[in-house]
Design a protein around this motif. Sequence first.
Motif, PDB file in Angstrom:
ATOM      1  N   THR A 104       0.346 -19.003 -18.081  1.00  0.00           N
ATOM      2  CA  THR A 104      -0.142 -17.795 -17.348  1.00  0.00           C
ATOM      3  C   THR A 104       0.537 -18.114 -15.994  1.00  0.00           C
ATOM      4  O   THR A 104       1.490 -17.111 -15.229  1.00  0.00           O
ATOM      5  N   VAL A 105       0.768 -19.355 -15.365  1.00  0.00           N
ATOM      6  CA  VAL A 105       1.226 -19.750 -14.265  1.00  0.00           C
ATOM      7  C   VAL A 105       2.660 -19.783 -14.408  1.00  0.00           C
ATOM      8  O   VAL A 105       3.550 -19.139 -13.485  1.00  0.00           O
ATOM      9  N   ASN A 106       3.170 -20.149 -15.512  1.00  0.00           N
ATOM     10  CA  ASN A 106       4.751 -20.276 -15.803  1.00  0.00           C
ATOM     11  C   ASN A 106       5.206 -18.932 -15.500  1.00  0.00           C
ATOM     12  O   ASN A 106       6.416 -18.657 -15.074  1.00  0.00           O
ATOM     13  N   LEU A 107       4.401 -17.833 -16.149  1.00  0.00           N
ATOM     14  CA  LEU A 107       5.226 -16.572 -16.633  1.00  0.00           C
ATOM     15  C   LEU A 107       5.085 -15.713 -15.205  1.00  0.00           C
ATOM     16  O   LEU A 107       6.229 -15.270 -14.717  1.00  0.00           O
ATOM     17  N   ALA A 108       4.180 -15.982 -14.223  1.00  0.00           N
ATOM     18  CA  ALA A 108       4.165 -15.487 -12.914  1.00  0.00           C
ATOM     19  C   ALA A 108       5.244 -16.043 -11.815  1.00  0.00           C
ATOM     20  O   ALA A 108       6.064 -15.396 -11.504  1.00  0.00           O
ATOM     21  N   SER A 109       5.639 -17.461 -12.270  1.00  0.00           N
ATOM     22  CA  SER A 109       6.528 -17.939 -11.567  1.00  0.00           C
ATOM     23  C   SER A 109       7.946 -17.270 -11.977  1.00  0.00           C
ATOM     24  O   SER A 109       8.823 -17.379 -11.001  1.00  0.00           O
ATOM     25  N   ARG A 110       8.134 -17.166 -13.244  1.00  0.00           N
ATOM     26  CA  ARG A 110       9.475 -16.566 -13.773  1.00  0.00           C
ATOM     27  C   ARG A 110       9.610 -15.156 -13.161  1.00  0.00           C
ATOM     28  O   ARG A 110      10.628 -14.569 -12.902  1.00  0.00           O
ATOM     29  N   LEU A 111       8.366 -14.266 -13.294  1.00  0.00           N
ATOM     30  CA  LEU A 111       8.339 -12.879 -13.086  1.00  0.00           C
ATOM     31  C   LEU A 111       8.945 -12.549 -11.575  1.00  0.00           C
ATOM     32  O   LEU A 111       9.538 -11.791 -11.051  1.00  0.00           O
ATOM     33  N   VAL A 112       8.199 -13.472 -10.585  1.00  0.00           N
ATOM     34  CA  VAL A 112       8.482 -13.359  -8.995  1.00  0.00           C
ATOM     35  C   VAL A 112      10.083 -13.634  -8.936  1.00  0.00           C
ATOM     36  O   VAL A 112      10.756 -12.955  -8.039  1.00  0.00           O
ATOM     37  N   GLY A 113      10.523 -14.578  -9.911  1.00  0.00           N
ATOM     38  CA  GLY A 113      12.094 -14.610  -9.614  1.00  0.00           C
ATOM     39  C   GLY A 113      13.079 -13.677  -9.856  1.00  0.00           C
ATOM     40  O   GLY A 113      14.121 -13.502  -9.365  1.00  0.00           O
ATOM     41  N   ILE A 114      12.354 -12.645 -10.581  1.00  0.00           N
ATOM     42  CA  ILE A 114      13.266 -11.429 -10.984  1.00  0.00           C
ATOM     43  C   ILE A 114      12.823 -10.083 -10.153  1.00  0.00           C
ATOM     44  O   ILE A 114      13.437  -9.260 -10.075  1.00  0.00           O
ATOM     45  N   ALA A 115      11.949 -10.325  -9.374  1.00  0.00           N
ATOM     46  CA  ALA A 115      11.076  -9.121  -8.345  1.00  0.00           C
ATOM     47  C   ALA A 115      12.170  -8.916  -7.367  1.00  0.00           C
ATOM     48  O   ALA A 115      12.615 -10.074  -6.542  1.00  0.00           O
ATOM     49  N   ARG A 116      12.430  -7.685  -7.339  1.00  0.00           N
ATOM     50  CA  ARG A 116      13.385  -7.544  -6.091  1.00  0.00           C
ATOM     51  C   ARG A 116      12.627  -7.366  -5.027  1.00  0.00           C
ATOM     52  O   ARG A 116      11.234  -7.012  -4.778  1.00  0.00           O
ATOM     53  N   PRO A 117      13.299  -7.160  -3.673  1.00  0.00           N
ATOM     54  CA  PRO A 117      12.358  -6.793  -2.339  1.00  0.00           C
ATOM     55  C   PRO A 117      11.627  -5.697  -2.484  1.00  0.00           C
ATOM     56  O   PRO A 117      12.033  -4.447  -2.875  1.00  0.00           O
TER      57      PRO A 117
END
Length: 221
Positions: free
Chosen positions: A160-173
């Motif tokens: 769950t932590v790893n996925l949140a870390s990956r998703l924030v990496g593709i979040a645009r401003p």
Amino acid sequence: ERIRSNLSRFFSPNVMEEVISRENKVDLKGERMPVSILFSDLRGFTGMSQSLDVEKVVLLLNRFFSMASTCLFRHKGTLDKFLGDGLMAIFGAPVPFQDSAACAVRAGMDIITHAGMLNEVVTHEGLPRLEVGVSVTTGEVIAGTIGSSDRLEYTAIGNTVNLASRLVGIARPGELLIDSATAEIVNKEFNMQDMGQVAVKGFTGKIQYFQVTGSSAADLG
């Protein structure tokens, strides 16, 4: 008072009081528990900081983190750690509460909104804008105090932590991205757009994710 001072750096006031009141009934040593995880990250800040004086870089980060921490605590979040120009927070640990997923999403929306307000101030002072992306995921983690005999910190580990870390990496401003587990819980409270599926490092197959676009309650009112 010393304990309160130390805990207040990580826990919201109501969570802190719950931890203190329960004394040894709150397990900080480690347990599996369902939580929501929030990550935020400043887009392009590393490159931007190369052209700024060190004092201005520190000033911007401190002002952003102060604002973001207030947003987290307002929605019962636990500040896990600062990560360079980002942060990680836990909702639902060490004290569980039922609406942890919704609280995490509200905190994420709050951070994005207040980042916009902060930008009005810093740009007036001649400083660059801060562009933030946020992610929220929900699932089981192992949460507890982890570290060495010299230094311990309360944190959470797991997919769950790893996925949140990956998703924030593709979040645009200005984007708040959530996983399907979070979307399933909060879909009646928030408007969201299905973003399809994306391949995520460390995960088999593709992950479905969503962008939160607003609060349903606000739209109805």
